[in-house]
Structure formats: C-alpha cells, structure tokens
Write a protein that holds these residues in place. Structure first.
Motif, short mmCIF file in Angstrom:
data_model
loop_
_atom_site.label_atom_id
_atom_site.label_comp_id
_atom_site.label_asym_id
_atom_site.label_seq_id
_atom_site.Cartn_x
_atom_site.Cartn_y
_atom_site.Cartn_z
N VAL A 74 -3.46 -4.19 13.71
CA VAL A 74 -2.75 -4.78 12.58
C VAL A 74 -3.57 -4.64 11.30
O VAL A 74 -3.06 -4.24 10.24
CB VAL A 74 -2.43 -6.26 12.85
N ILE A 75 -4.85 -4.96 11.40
CA ILE A 75 -5.73 -4.89 10.22
C ILE A 75 -5.84 -3.46 9.72
O ILE A 75 -5.73 -3.18 8.52
CB ILE A 75 -7.12 -5.46 10.55
N TRP A 76 -6.06 -2.50 10.65
CA TRP A 76 -6.17 -1.10 10.23
C TRP A 76 -4.86 -0.59 9.62
O TRP A 76 -4.88 0.19 8.67
CB TRP A 76 -6.57 -0.22 11.41
N SER A 77 -3.74 -1.04 10.15
CA SER A 77 -2.43 -0.64 9.59
C SER A 77 -2.27 -1.15 8.17
O SER A 77 -1.80 -0.42 7.28
CB SER A 77 -1.29 -1.18 10.46
N LEU A 78 -2.64 -2.40 7.94
CA LEU A 78 -2.53 -2.98 6.60
C LEU A 78 -3.48 -2.30 5.62
O LEU A 78 -3.12 -2.04 4.47
CB LEU A 78 -2.82 -4.49 6.66
N ILE A 79 -4.69 -1.98 6.08
CA ILE A 79 -5.64 -1.26 5.23
C ILE A 79 -5.07 0.12 4.88
O ILE A 79 -5.11 0.56 3.73
CB ILE A 79 -7.00 -1.11 5.92
N SER A 80 -4.52 0.80 5.90
CA SER A 80 -3.94 2.11 5.68
C SER A 80 -2.80 2.05 4.66
O SER A 80 -2.73 2.88 3.75
CB SER A 80 -3.40 2.67 7.00
N GLY A 81 -1.93 1.06 4.80
CA GLY A 81 -0.81 0.92 3.87
C GLY A 81 -1.26 0.60 2.46
O GLY A 81 -0.71 1.13 1.48
N ALA A 82 -2.27 -0.27 2.34
CA ALA A 82 -2.78 -0.63 1.01
C ALA A 82 -3.40 0.59 0.33
O ALA A 82 -3.20 0.82 -0.87
CB ALA A 82 -3.80 -1.76 1.14
N LEU A 83 -4.15 1.38 1.09
CA LEU A 83 -4.75 2.60 0.53
C LEU A 83 -3.67 3.62 0.17
O LEU A 83 -3.75 4.29 -0.87
CB LEU A 83 -5.73 3.21 1.54
N PHE A 84 -2.66 3.72 1.02
CA PHE A 84 -1.54 4.61 0.74
C PHE A 84 -0.85 4.20 -0.56
O PHE A 84 -0.47 5.03 -1.38
CB PHE A 84 -0.55 4.56 1.91
N GLY A 85 -0.73 2.89 -0.76
CA GLY A 85 -0.13 2.38 -1.99
C GLY A 85 -0.97 2.68 -3.21
O GLY A 85 -0.46 3.08 -4.26
N LEU A 86 -2.29 2.53 -3.07
CA LEU A 86 -3.19 2.80 -4.18
C LEU A 86 -3.17 4.28 -4.54
O LEU A 86 -3.09 4.65 -5.72
CB LEU A 86 -4.61 2.36 -3.82
N GLY A 87 -3.24 5.14 -3.53
CA GLY A 87 -3.16 6.58 -3.78
C GLY A 87 -1.82 6.97 -4.38
O GLY A 87 -1.74 7.81 -5.28
N GLY A 88 -0.75 6.35 -3.88
CA GLY A 88 0.58 6.61 -4.41
C GLY A 88 0.73 6.17 -5.85
O GLY A 88 1.43 6.81 -6.65
N GLN A 89 0.07 5.06 -6.20
CA GLN A 89 0.12 4.57 -7.58
C GLN A 89 -0.51 5.59 -8.54
O GLN A 89 0.03 5.85 -9.62
CB GLN A 89 -0.63 3.24 -7.66
N LEU A 90 -1.63 6.17 -8.15
CA LEU A 90 -2.25 7.21 -8.96
C LEU A 90 -1.33 8.42 -9.07
O LEU A 90 -1.16 9.00 -10.16
CB LEU A 90 -3.59 7.63 -8.35
N HIS A 91 -0.74 8.78 -7.96
CA HIS A 91 0.16 9.93 -7.94
C HIS A 91 1.36 9.71 -8.87
O HIS A 91 1.73 10.60 -9.65
CB HIS A 91 0.64 10.14 -6.50
N MET A 92 1.95 8.52 -8.82
CA MET A 92 3.12 8.23 -9.65
C MET A 92 2.77 8.25 -11.13
O MET A 92 3.57 8.68 -11.97
CB MET A 92 3.71 6.87 -9.28
N ARG A 93 1.59 7.80 -11.46
CA ARG A 93 1.14 7.78 -12.86
C ARG A 93 1.11 9.20 -13.43
O ARG A 93 1.52 9.43 -14.56
CB ARG A 93 -0.24 7.13 -12.96
N ILE A 94 0.62 10.15 -12.63
CA ILE A 94 0.54 11.53 -13.09
C ILE A 94 1.91 12.19 -13.07
O ILE A 94 2.28 12.94 -13.98
CB ILE A 94 -0.44 12.34 -12.22
#
Length: 310
Positions: A74-94
């Motif tokens: 559960v913890i690793w899944s949440l970390i993975s999702g949060a990182l995916f969101g952060l990377g996605g946020q950078l991607h969307m900005r560009i």
C-alpha cells in the motif's frame, strides 16, 4: 514444453507493453486538444485531479473487500502514485506551451533512469549493448529539443528539456516503486491506490481560483472539452495505466519501461497524422525539416529502447 511456455510468457509482457504504449500515447494527443479550450494552464491538471481521485476511490472501494492489503505494498503504491503525479505535473506544465511530439519523446527517456535504478537497487542486469542503447536514447531526446535561434543563428537546448528530463527521472522512480508494490498487491488495487495519490497531488498543485472558475465556465457552456476529458481520463488513461502495471507485473522494470518508451513513436505518428489531416491542429509544425528531425530523433529513441530489450 518449457521453451514454448517461456516464449509465450516473454511475448505476453512484450505485447502488453507495446499495447500500453500505443494506448497511453493517445492521452497526450487528447490532453493537447483539451488545452485549446482552457484559459488557464492549471485547468486540465485540475480536471485530471478530480477525475483520478474519484477513479482511485471507486477502484479501491470495489476491490478492497476481496483483498487483504499488505501495508508495504500500500505504501509503495501511494509513493508510486504521488511520484507519478509530480512527474505528470511537470509534463503538463511543458505540454501547455510546447508541441506534443517534441514533449513526449523527451519524457519517454525514463527507461534510461529506470534501468539505472533497477540495476542498482533491484539487482537487474544490463549488457554493454543495452548501455549503448541508453546513450542512443538520450541522443534522440536531446536532438528533439534542439532549437535554432534566428537572431543569433545558433543551436541551443530548449530550457524545457531539463524540466522534462527531471520529470522522466521521477517517472522512472514511479515505475520502479510500482514494480515493488506489485510484488505484494493485485494490479487493480495497486492502480486504485496510485490514482488516488496522483489525483491528490494534482489537486494540491492546481486547486486555485482561476482554474476552478474555468472549470465552472466549461460546465456552464457544456463545452465539448468535458466529453474529451471524460473519454481521456476515465477510459483511455486508466486502460493504458492498468496495462502498464500488468506488463510490469510480468516483466523486469528495465525491459518493460524500455518498451513503454516506444510511446514516443506512437505520439509522433499520431500527432503528425492529425496535423497533416487537420493542418495547424495541436500546434504542430509540419514543415519538411521539422518532420525530418522528429523522425530521426524518434528512430534513435525507439532503436535505443528496442535494443535494451534484446
């Protein structure tokens, strides 16, 4: 026999990875289309935050009753999702201000970083040829972001390249942590947790007055953008991401993420086709020289990630 079973197993994650790449490539094409309806660069990420948080809650509620959750997973899944969101946020900005066919291939250099992380922390192994392929992939990504400054008549590296590479690194960590989570949890449960964390990250960054008013305006006008968002974020994105997790559950992080990098090829193919059919669509530049650069760059990227699989 054993050889046939092994070949079938290998082909399964290879096929699933390629299908996932072709499906997730559609996400960015639709994202770029939706951006044309938005007045704020935060509007689309806000809509993504709402939709994926909802999807996460629904999926978790649906599958949790039949699963005994392991907290490590559960913890690793949440970390993975949060990182995916952060990377996605950078991607969307560009993506808001750049051509989709230049943005995505650079983001898809994440297999480089995923391979390095997997070799270091998961004990995976890469040959010299595969490391050479990594250099080829980076070269293709860098070539896609080269620009010509008409005033000084020289080539320089677009500043977005560095943010995109950071996003690619974050996405790589997200894929590695997804693999770790999948060792303890079923695919759908992992997906639900990841989408919940991703959605929360997007809401945290984008729940502001301007994009919220923009969303209300789209609702009031019954804008077609809302239909596109629904199709993209509820159907296409979730199908693509579940396929990605399925592939990761079957194969190694290095090889699966390498094949997922072929998403760059599909994005360039889709966006060029759209721009040719509807000239000017997606803000794509389709002069012979730019198409040549995109083709050469994407061939390098695809060649690199393909060799990693060998």
């Amino acid at each position: 026999n054993t050889i046939d079973i092994g070949r079938m197993f290998t082909m399964s994650w290879v096929a699933i990875s390629l299908i996932a790449a072709s499906v997730t490539a559609m996400i960015s094409i639709f994202d770029k289309t939706i951006i044309g309806y938005a007045r704020s660069q935060l509007t689309l990420p806000l809509l993504i935050g709402f939709s994926q948080t909802t999807i996460g809650i629904v999926v978790i509620s649906f599958v949790i009753a039949s699963n005994s959750a392991k907290w490590d997973g559960v913890i690793w899944s949440l970390i993975s999702g949060a990182l995916f969101g952060l990377g996605g946020q950078l991607h969307m900005r560009i993506l808001f201000s750049r051509e989709v066919s230049r943005t995505i291939p650079i983001t898809e250099t994440s297999p480089i970083f995923a391979s390095l992380i997997a070799v270091t922390f998961l004990g995976e192994f890469l040959t010299v040829i595969q490391w050479t392929a990594i250099v080829t992939t980076v070269t293709g990504a860098a070539l896609l972001s080269l620009r010509t400054d008409s005033e000084y008549s020289k080539i320089f590296l677009d500043s977005s390249f560095y943010l995109l590479m950071l996003g690619a690194f974050i996405m790589a960590i997200s894929n590695v942590t997804s693999k770790i989570a999948l060792d303890d949890l079923p695919i759908l449960f992992t997906h639900g947790l990841r989408m919940l964390a991703l959605g929360i990250v997007f809401l945290a960054f984008n729940l502001r007055t301007a994009p919220w008013e923009d969303v209300r305006s789209l609702l009031t006008k019954r804008s077609p953008a809302l239909l596109i968002v629904s199709l993209n974020e509820i159907v296409i994105a979730n199908v693509g991401l579940v396929l990605t997790l399925w592939a990761l559950s079957l194969g190694s992080v290095s090889l699966v993420t390498a094949l997922l990098g072929t998403r760059a090829f599909f994005v360039v193919a889709y966006s060029t086709l759209v721009a040719v059919v509807w000239r000017g669509a997606l803000g794509e530049n389709i002069t012979p020289s730019t198409i040549a650069v995109k083709i050469v760059s994407t061939v390098l990227i695809v060649s690199g990630v393909a060799v990693i699989v060998i």
